[in-house]
Motif scaffolding. Sequence first.
Motif, short mmCIF file in Angstrom:
data_model
loop_
_atom_site.label_atom_id
_atom_site.label_comp_id
_atom_site.label_asym_id
_atom_site.label_seq_id
_atom_site.Cartn_x
_atom_site.Cartn_y
_atom_site.Cartn_z
N VAL A 6 13.24 -11.86 -21.93
CA VAL A 6 13.15 -11.02 -20.75
C VAL A 6 11.88 -11.39 -20.01
O VAL A 6 10.77 -11.22 -20.53
N TYR A 7 12.04 -11.93 -18.81
CA TYR A 7 10.90 -12.38 -18.00
C TYR A 7 10.83 -11.45 -16.80
O TYR A 7 11.71 -11.47 -15.93
N ALA A 8 9.77 -10.61 -16.76
CA ALA A 8 9.81 -9.50 -15.82
C ALA A 8 8.42 -8.99 -15.49
O ALA A 8 7.41 -9.67 -15.76
N ASP A 9 8.37 -7.78 -14.92
CA ASP A 9 7.11 -7.18 -14.48
C ASP A 9 6.94 -5.80 -15.09
O ASP A 9 7.48 -5.50 -16.15
N ASN A 52 2.47 -6.92 -15.63
CA ASN A 52 2.29 -6.01 -14.50
C ASN A 52 1.85 -6.78 -13.26
O ASN A 52 0.94 -7.61 -13.32
N GLY A 53 2.50 -6.51 -12.15
CA GLY A 53 2.15 -7.16 -10.89
C GLY A 53 2.79 -8.51 -10.67
O GLY A 53 2.56 -9.13 -9.63
N ARG A 54 3.59 -8.98 -11.61
CA ARG A 54 4.20 -10.32 -11.46
C ARG A 54 5.17 -10.34 -10.28
O ARG A 54 5.97 -9.43 -10.10
N THR A 55 5.09 -11.39 -9.49
CA THR A 55 6.00 -11.63 -8.37
C THR A 55 6.99 -12.72 -8.75
O THR A 55 6.87 -13.34 -9.82
N ARG A 66 -0.29 -13.93 -11.36
CA ARG A 66 0.87 -13.06 -11.13
C ARG A 66 2.06 -13.80 -10.54
O ARG A 66 3.16 -13.24 -10.45
N ASN A 67 1.88 -15.03 -10.12
CA ASN A 67 2.98 -15.85 -9.60
C ASN A 67 3.94 -16.17 -10.74
O ASN A 67 3.58 -16.84 -11.70
N GLY A 68 5.19 -15.71 -10.64
CA GLY A 68 6.14 -15.87 -11.73
C GLY A 68 6.48 -17.31 -12.07
O GLY A 68 6.89 -17.59 -13.20
N GLY A 90 10.88 -8.97 -8.45
CA GLY A 90 11.09 -8.79 -7.02
C GLY A 90 10.32 -7.63 -6.44
O GLY A 90 9.87 -7.68 -5.29
N THR A 91 10.14 -6.57 -7.21
CA THR A 91 9.47 -5.38 -6.68
C THR A 91 8.09 -5.71 -6.13
O THR A 91 7.71 -5.26 -5.03
N ASN A 92 7.32 -6.50 -6.87
CA ASN A 92 5.95 -6.80 -6.43
C ASN A 92 5.89 -7.77 -5.25
O ASN A 92 4.82 -7.93 -4.64
N ASP A 93 7.00 -8.39 -4.93
CA ASP A 93 7.05 -9.24 -3.74
C ASP A 93 6.80 -8.42 -2.48
O ASP A 93 6.46 -8.99 -1.43
N PHE A 94 6.99 -7.09 -2.57
CA PHE A 94 6.88 -6.24 -1.39
C PHE A 94 5.57 -5.46 -1.32
O PHE A 94 5.44 -4.54 -0.52
N GLN A 95 4.61 -5.85 -2.16
CA GLN A 95 3.28 -5.27 -1.99
C GLN A 95 2.72 -5.65 -0.62
O GLN A 95 3.12 -6.66 -0.03
N MET A 96 1.80 -4.86 -0.13
CA MET A 96 1.28 -5.06 1.22
C MET A 96 0.62 -6.42 1.42
O MET A 96 0.55 -6.92 2.55
N VAL A 97 0.13 -7.03 0.34
CA VAL A 97 -0.53 -8.33 0.47
C VAL A 97 0.48 -9.44 0.74
O VAL A 97 0.10 -10.57 1.06
#
Length: 230
Positions: A6-9, A52-55, A66-68, A90-97
């Motif tokens: 399982v490769y995830a965030d 945590n925070g992985r994109t 954090r780059n997957g 995918g969720t962290n792809d939408f952080q404001m940065v």
Amino acid sequence: MKQILVYADSLSWGIVPGTRQRLTFNARWPGVMENTLRMRGVAARVFENCLNGRTTAWDDPFKPGRNGIVGIEQVIEMHSPLDLVIVMLGTNDFQMVHDNTARHSAEGIGALIDALRRAPVEPGMPVPPVLIVVPPAIRVPDGPVMPKFLGSEGRCVGLADAYGDIARLHDCMIFDAGTVTTTSHRDGIHLDADQHAVLGKAIADIVQVALQPLQSGESALDEAEDIRRR
């Protein structure tokens, strides 16, 4: 023994919404999935690689690593031989940065799958099939995570459709977690414990069917799609 990565965030790492605490393995969806498979007579071992925070494919200017895509080839190599890789990102792809849309995130998943399949596994070891799990839609963010995810609930719209296009292009199985679960009302990002239980059992259904054709040479993609529509 079937080996599953399982490769995830943080959604899979098991952050308790609104806190920095972590659910136990048996309460996190990867653990629920493993235990469900074992109860059904499927000998399975789950390797969690959840950061945590992985994109999918984007660098975080404040948190390195954090780059997957970075390191995914070595992760595949160290756990090989693998029967299945489950990617839920995918969720962290939408952080404001990150000024991303659903389409950008899908392209990131595609690039990550390409990297995964380039992994220098030992001769004779298989390139594992991939199951893409689309994370559930982001609610309006709340609590400590709110500043990082402002506006993300709008930019993630259409993620399941965009991931579906990538899955077809890369011949991967896909499951939309949003069809069975939702993000927490407490922070709008993560999963409550009861939703981990629901998701783990749902993915166990997909995985149980997907693993069977690996012995007979049939298409796991078609089998998993059939069970997803039931």
